[in-house]
Design a protein around this motif. Sequence first.
Motif, PDB file in Angstrom:
ATOM      1  N   THR A 140       1.124  10.313 -18.413  1.00 54.28           N
ATOM      2  CA  THR A 140       2.383  10.644 -17.747  1.00 54.28           C
ATOM      3  C   THR A 140       2.560   9.792 -16.490  1.00 54.28           C
ATOM      4  OG1 THR A 140       1.305  12.429 -16.506  1.00 54.28           O
ATOM      5  CG2 THR A 140       2.392  13.023 -18.579  1.00 54.28           C
ATOM      6  N   LEU A 141       3.813   9.599 -16.120  1.00 52.90           N
ATOM      7  CA  LEU A 141       4.112   8.814 -14.925  1.00 52.90           C
ATOM      8  C   LEU A 141       3.438   9.406 -13.695  1.00 52.90           C
ATOM      9  CD1 LEU A 141       7.896   8.008 -15.393  1.00 52.90           C
ATOM     10  CD2 LEU A 141       6.003   6.397 -15.461  1.00 52.90           C
ATOM     11  N   ILE A 142       3.010   8.535 -12.823  1.00 51.41           N
ATOM     12  CA  ILE A 142       2.365   8.929 -11.578  1.00 51.41           C
ATOM     13  C   ILE A 142       3.421   8.866 -10.477  1.00 51.41           C
ATOM     14  CG2 ILE A 142       0.575   8.299  -9.911  1.00 51.41           C
ATOM     15  CD1 ILE A 142      -0.795   6.865 -12.396  1.00 51.41           C
ATOM     16  N   PRO A 143       3.686   9.990  -9.808  1.00 52.29           N
ATOM     17  CA  PRO A 143       4.688   9.952  -8.737  1.00 52.29           C
ATOM     18  C   PRO A 143       4.287   8.968  -7.633  1.00 52.29           C
ATOM     19  CG  PRO A 143       4.201  12.215  -9.345  1.00 52.29           C
ATOM     20  CD  PRO A 143       3.193  11.346 -10.039  1.00 52.29           C
ATOM     21  N   VAL A 144       5.221   8.134  -7.250  1.00 55.96           N
ATOM     22  CA  VAL A 144       4.982   7.196  -6.149  1.00 55.96           C
ATOM     23  C   VAL A 144       5.711   7.708  -4.915  1.00 55.96           C
ATOM     24  CG1 VAL A 144       4.593   5.215  -7.664  1.00 55.96           C
ATOM     25  CG2 VAL A 144       6.890   5.698  -6.844  1.00 55.96           C
ATOM     26  N   PRO A 145       5.220   7.341  -3.731  1.00 58.18           N
ATOM     27  CA  PRO A 145       5.857   7.868  -2.514  1.00 58.18           C
ATOM     28  C   PRO A 145       7.270   7.343  -2.322  1.00 58.18           C
ATOM     29  CG  PRO A 145       4.108   6.300  -1.977  1.00 58.18           C
ATOM     30  CD  PRO A 145       4.089   6.486  -3.448  1.00 58.18           C
TER      31      PRO A 145
ATOM     32  N   THR B 130      -4.098  -1.225  -1.377  1.00 56.58           N
ATOM     33  CA  THR B 130      -3.190  -2.136  -2.080  1.00 56.58           C
ATOM     34  C   THR B 130      -3.597  -2.258  -3.548  1.00 56.58           C
ATOM     35  OG1 THR B 130      -2.817  -3.339  -0.022  1.00 56.58           O
ATOM     36  CG2 THR B 130      -2.244  -4.474  -2.069  1.00 56.58           C
ATOM     37  N   ALA B 131      -4.897  -2.369  -3.800  1.00 55.12           N
ATOM     38  CA  ALA B 131      -5.384  -2.489  -5.181  1.00 55.12           C
ATOM     39  C   ALA B 131      -5.070  -1.226  -5.978  1.00 55.12           C
ATOM     40  CB  ALA B 131      -6.888  -2.762  -5.178  1.00 55.12           C
TER      41      ALA B 131
ATOM     42  N   LYS C 194      -2.477  -0.851  -9.245  1.00 62.33           N
ATOM     43  CA  LYS C 194      -2.876  -0.260 -10.527  1.00 62.33           C
ATOM     44  C   LYS C 194      -1.947   0.884 -10.916  1.00 62.33           C
ATOM     45  CE  LYS C 194      -7.666  -1.691 -10.231  1.00 62.33           C
ATOM     46  NZ  LYS C 194      -9.077  -1.275 -10.251  1.00 62.33           N
ATOM     47  N   VAL C 195      -1.518   1.689  -9.936  1.00 66.56           N
ATOM     48  CA  VAL C 195      -0.564   2.771 -10.225  1.00 66.56           C
ATOM     49  C   VAL C 195       0.742   2.178 -10.741  1.00 66.56           C
ATOM     50  CG1 VAL C 195       0.890   4.549  -9.147  1.00 66.56           C
ATOM     51  CG2 VAL C 195      -1.572   4.488  -8.677  1.00 66.56           C
ATOM     52  N   LEU C 196       1.209   1.097 -10.137  1.00 70.46           N
ATOM     53  CA  LEU C 196       2.438   0.453 -10.608  1.00 70.46           C
ATOM     54  C   LEU C 196       2.291  -0.042 -12.042  1.00 70.46           C
ATOM     55  CD1 LEU C 196       3.457  -1.564  -7.418  1.00 70.46           C
ATOM     56  CD2 LEU C 196       4.601   0.450  -8.366  1.00 70.46           C
ATOM     57  N   VAL C 197       1.148  -0.648 -12.359  1.00 68.17           N
ATOM     58  CA  VAL C 197       0.920  -1.150 -13.716  1.00 68.17           C
ATOM     59  C   VAL C 197       0.852   0.019 -14.707  1.00 68.17           C
ATOM     60  CG1 VAL C 197      -0.708  -2.376 -15.223  1.00 68.17           C
ATOM     61  CG2 VAL C 197      -0.196  -3.278 -12.947  1.00 68.17           C
TER      62      VAL C 197
ATOM     63  N   MET D  38       0.837  -1.166   0.000  1.00 66.43           N
ATOM     64  CA  MET D  38       0.000   0.000   0.000  1.00 66.43           C
ATOM     65  C   MET D  38       0.888   1.237   0.000  1.00 66.43           C
ATOM     66  SD  MET D  38      -2.886   1.201   2.768  1.00 66.43           S
ATOM     67  CE  MET D  38      -2.190   0.293   4.100  1.00 66.43           C
ATOM     68  N   PHE D  39       0.568   2.183  -0.874  1.00 62.34           N
ATOM     69  CA  PHE D  39       1.319   3.438  -0.915  1.00 62.34           C
ATOM     70  C   PHE D  39       0.860   4.344   0.213  1.00 62.34           C
ATOM     71  CE2 PHE D  39       2.117   3.298  -5.782  1.00 62.34           C
ATOM     72  CZ  PHE D  39       3.188   2.467  -5.583  1.00 62.34           C
ATOM     73  N   ARG D  40       1.827   4.961   0.878  1.00 66.44           N
ATOM     74  CA  ARG D  40       1.554   5.958   1.908  1.00 66.44           C
ATOM     75  C   ARG D  40       2.341   7.213   1.553  1.00 66.44           C
ATOM     76  NH1 ARG D  40       2.886   4.162   7.504  1.00 66.44           N
ATOM     77  NH2 ARG D  40       4.867   3.779   6.513  1.00 66.44           N
ATOM     78  N   TYR D  41       1.640   8.260   1.163  1.00 71.06           N
ATOM     79  CA  TYR D  41       2.263   9.523   0.788  1.00 71.06           C
ATOM     80  C   TYR D  41       2.425  10.398   2.021  1.00 71.06           C
ATOM     81  CZ  TYR D  41       1.360   8.535  -4.166  1.00 71.06           C
ATOM     82  OH  TYR D  41       1.346   7.984  -5.422  1.00 71.06           O
ATOM     83  N   ALA D  42       3.652  10.852   2.273  1.00 72.79           N
ATOM     84  CA  ALA D  42       3.925  11.747   3.397  1.00 72.79           C
ATOM     85  C   ALA D  42       3.294  13.110   3.130  1.00 72.79           C
ATOM     86  CB  ALA D  42       5.431  11.892   3.603  1.00 72.79           C
ATOM     87  N   VAL D  43       2.819  13.742   4.203  1.00 71.34           N
ATOM     88  CA  VAL D  43       2.169  15.052   4.114  1.00 71.34           C
ATOM     89  C   VAL D  43       3.062  16.097   4.754  1.00 71.34           C
ATOM     90  CG1 VAL D  43       0.162  16.408   4.840  1.00 71.34           C
ATOM     91  CG2 VAL D  43      -0.131  14.014   4.132  1.00 71.34           C
ATOM     92  N   ARG D  44       3.153  17.258   4.105  1.00 69.73           N
ATOM     93  CA  ARG D  44       3.894  18.409   4.638  1.00 69.73           C
ATOM     94  C   ARG D  44       2.878  19.494   4.979  1.00 69.73           C
ATOM     95  NH1 ARG D  44       7.313  19.694   0.488  1.00 69.73           N
ATOM     96  NH2 ARG D  44       8.997  18.596   1.499  1.00 69.73           N
ATOM     97  N   ILE D  45       3.033  20.105   6.139  1.00 70.42           N
ATOM     98  CA  ILE D  45       2.170  21.198   6.572  1.00 70.42           C
ATOM     99  C   ILE D  45       2.976  22.490   6.521  1.00 70.42           C
ATOM    100  CG2 ILE D  45       0.785  22.149   8.453  1.00 70.42           C
ATOM    101  CD1 ILE D  45      -0.389  19.561   7.406  1.00 70.42           C
TER     102      ILE D  45
END
Length: 138
Positions: A53-58, A72-73, A77-80, A1-8
């Motif tokens: 275009t490529l999708i940025p991954v964390p 996870t699903a 799909k983003v990886l594919v 599962m992708f987890r994107y870090a957040v900046r405040i």
Amino acid sequence: MFRYAVRIDGDAKSGMASLVDWPQVCAPINGNVAFVLKENLLLKISESVRSGTLIPVPKSRPVEELCVRLSTAQSLKVLVLNEMYASGVDMRFLARDLGVTESAIRRALDLSLSTDVDFLSEVLAVMGRRLLAYTAAK
């Protein structure tokens, strides 16, 4: 599962929250910022799919309490999709090679629809890739 870090940036009244690895995904800090960020993330992913275009991954390690998660699903799909864009393969080619319609490929890669992992594995096989799954300690 992708987890994107957040900046405040800023304070609780006038600040903005954004994804560290995809700063264009942002939202004002009010209400449920994680929910708004995820909705914005899904919109940006849709835009990337439309433009091919490529999708940025964390890449940044997120703080557990403050991150935006893809299931996870959705992550698979983003990886594919990224593999398709990196390989220069389009949906028409995949559809022809797999003997299905182009709309079947689009549905299979739609983040909002159910996931057929076997079919995604077949999509990757057309590009000379394979899907591997393994467990890892946290």
